[in-house]
Scaffold this motif. Structure first.
Motif, PDB file in Angstrom:
ATOM      1  N   LYS A  75       0.864  -1.174   0.036  1.00 30.16           N
ATOM      2  CA  LYS A  75      -0.038  -0.004   0.245  1.00 30.16           C
ATOM      3  C   LYS A  75       1.032   1.180   0.127  1.00 30.16           C
ATOM      4  O   LYS A  75       1.952   1.156   0.306  1.00 30.16           O
ATOM      5  CB  LYS A  75      -1.029   0.010   1.270  1.00 30.16           C
ATOM      6  N   GLN A  76       0.241   2.435  -0.340  1.00 34.68           N
ATOM      7  CA  GLN A  76       0.919   3.638  -0.606  1.00 34.68           C
ATOM      8  C   GLN A  76       1.613   3.939   0.755  1.00 34.68           C
ATOM      9  O   GLN A  76       2.710   4.494   0.842  1.00 34.68           O
ATOM     10  CB  GLN A  76       0.078   4.723  -1.094  1.00 34.68           C
ATOM     11  N   GLY A  77       0.968   3.885   1.834  1.00 34.92           N
ATOM     12  CA  GLY A  77       1.439   4.368   3.376  1.00 34.92           C
ATOM     13  C   GLY A  77       2.484   3.474   3.580  1.00 34.92           C
ATOM     14  O   GLY A  77       3.535   3.832   4.180  1.00 34.92           O
ATOM     15  N   GLN A  78       2.530   2.125   3.100  1.00 28.31           N
ATOM     16  CA  GLN A  78       3.566   1.223   3.450  1.00 28.31           C
ATOM     17  C   GLN A  78       4.690   1.465   2.836  1.00 28.31           C
ATOM     18  O   GLN A  78       5.868   1.406   3.198  1.00 28.31           O
ATOM     19  CB  GLN A  78       3.155  -0.322   3.418  1.00 28.31           C
ATOM     20  N   LYS A  79       4.715   2.031   1.678  1.00 30.69           N
ATOM     21  CA  LYS A  79       5.698   2.300   0.606  1.00 30.69           C
ATOM     22  C   LYS A  79       6.285   3.597   1.085  1.00 30.69           C
ATOM     23  O   LYS A  79       7.695   3.708   1.350  1.00 30.69           O
ATOM     24  CB  LYS A  79       5.330   2.579  -0.642  1.00 30.69           C
ATOM     25  N   VAL A  80       5.707   4.488   1.669  1.00 33.47           N
ATOM     26  CA  VAL A  80       6.199   5.931   2.245  1.00 33.47           C
ATOM     27  C   VAL A  80       7.133   5.335   3.421  1.00 33.47           C
ATOM     28  O   VAL A  80       8.322   5.929   3.704  1.00 33.47           O
ATOM     29  CB  VAL A  80       5.214   6.825   2.732  1.00 33.47           C
ATOM     30  N   PHE A  81       6.824   4.502   4.262  1.00 36.11           N
ATOM     31  CA  PHE A  81       7.513   4.296   5.510  1.00 36.11           C
ATOM     32  C   PHE A  81       8.678   3.385   5.135  1.00 36.11           C
ATOM     33  O   PHE A  81       9.703   3.758   5.758  1.00 36.11           O
ATOM     34  CB  PHE A  81       6.557   3.320   6.343  1.00 36.11           C
ATOM     35  N   LEU A  82       8.410   2.460   4.119  1.00 34.56           N
ATOM     36  CA  LEU A  82       9.728   1.648   3.673  1.00 34.56           C
ATOM     37  C   LEU A  82      10.897   2.532   3.284  1.00 34.56           C
ATOM     38  O   LEU A  82      11.992   2.522   3.169  1.00 34.56           O
ATOM     39  CB  LEU A  82       9.329   0.524   2.884  1.00 34.56           C
ATOM     40  N   TYR A  83      10.298   3.594   2.432  1.00 32.53           N
ATOM     41  CA  TYR A  83      11.270   4.674   1.985  1.00 32.53           C
ATOM     42  C   TYR A  83      12.169   5.272   3.047  1.00 32.53           C
ATOM     43  O   TYR A  83      13.437   5.422   2.885  1.00 32.53           O
ATOM     44  CB  TYR A  83      10.756   5.626   1.139  1.00 32.53           C
ATOM     45  N   LEU A  84      11.531   5.766   4.072  1.00 30.22           N
ATOM     46  CA  LEU A  84      12.075   6.215   5.247  1.00 30.22           C
ATOM     47  C   LEU A  84      13.119   5.389   6.125  1.00 30.22           C
ATOM     48  O   LEU A  84      14.103   5.633   6.501  1.00 30.22           O
ATOM     49  CB  LEU A  84      11.374   6.815   6.294  1.00 30.22           C
ATOM     50  N   CYS A  85      12.892   3.994   5.800  1.00 29.48           N
ATOM     51  CA  CYS A  85      13.648   2.887   6.332  1.00 29.48           C
ATOM     52  C   CYS A  85      14.931   2.771   5.468  1.00 29.48           C
ATOM     53  O   CYS A  85      15.819   1.857   5.833  1.00 29.48           O
ATOM     54  CB  CYS A  85      12.918   1.653   6.517  1.00 29.48           C
TER      55      CYS A  85
END
Length: 261
Positions: free
Chosen positions: A28-38
């Motif tokens: 999901k888009q929210g999960q992708k954003v969080f993974l980018y930060l990681c």
């Protein structure tokens, strides 16, 4: 030098995992954003990729739609097993041909109904009904149309199956009369009901209680027949005449029509 190689490998893995996250349709888009930060802490990113994928897959497989699909599939399998059991009983002489055909016809109709309700088109119609775009009458009308379309599609599939079956080839070999429209005129018994075929394409069906229904019948080709019963098409395929009457296939069931006059 070795340290630089190690850093290069880690950077390559991070670039690869981040690219995967960007292109993935399972995240999901929210999960992708969080993974980018990681990206600053690669081990956490890699771990969370598996966690998110597993979580999303669980939600997908346990959604109301998927659960309903599994129920429909299980019900269809149960019907197939029941039909096979009925066939075994018929072979052993416990069930008559009439009893077998009646029960199989009912089960096949139930199976088709389940398949329709699980189709994309039916779900689209149901969604439009829930949104108020379609009225209940429109929904029922479109659902009936969908049912007729499904039956016609099944008929085409069944024709192919039947024409390549041993039963069909034996029927062709044992045929004593060619199919002609005039050959059909008369009264027949099919599953304890009387069928009166007239020259003017009028068909009257009378049940055991004496209640009758007027229908229409038309020849399609040299071995196929179309009946219009309550505005619904019923197709007889592979009609083969004998001295006793004729045999035919409707859906996935073979029937005997015994002529009485």
């Amino acid at each position: 030098m070795e340290q630089n190689v190690g850093v290069g490998i880690i950077v390559g893995l991070v670039v690869g995992s981040t690219t995967y996250v960007y292109n993935s349709e399972d995240l999901k888009q929210g999960q992708k954003v969080f993974l980018y930060l990681c990206v600053l802490f690669p081990p956490l990113q890699w771990l969370l990729i598996f966690v998110f994928l597993g979580y999303n897959n669980y939600l997908k497989n346990n959604s109301a739609e998927k659960v309903e699909e599994r129920k429909v599939e299980q019900h269809k399998n149960k019907i197939d097993i029941t039909i096979q059991n009925l066939y075994d009983l018929k072979k052993k002489g416990i069930l008559t041909d009439v009893e077998y055909n009646q029960k199989v016809e009912k089960l096949e109709a139930e199976k088709t109904e389940q398949e329709i309700k699980n189709s994309i088109e039916y779900k689209q119609l149901k969604s439009l009904l829930d949104l108020g775009v379609l009225t209940k009458e429109e929904f029922e009308s479109k659902s009936k149309l969908l049912s007729n379309m499904s039956e016609n599609k099944i008929d085409i599939i069944e024709v192919s199956k039947i024409q390549n079956s041993e039963t069909y080839l034996n029927d062709i070999k044992n045929t004593t009369k060619p199919f002609e429209e005039k050959s059909l005129v008369g009264t027949y018994i099919i599953n304890d009901k009387k069928y009166f075929y007239s020259y003017n394409n009028i068909l009257t069906i009378e049940d055991y209680s004496g209640k009758s229904l007027n229908c229409k019948w038309y020849t399609i080709d040299k071995n196929s027949l179309k009946l219009i019963i309550d505005s619904k098409e019923v197709i007889y395929k592979n009609i083969q005449f004998t001295d006793k009457g004729f045999t035919f296939h409707c859906r996935n069931v073979k029937y005997n029509a015994d002529k009485i006059n």
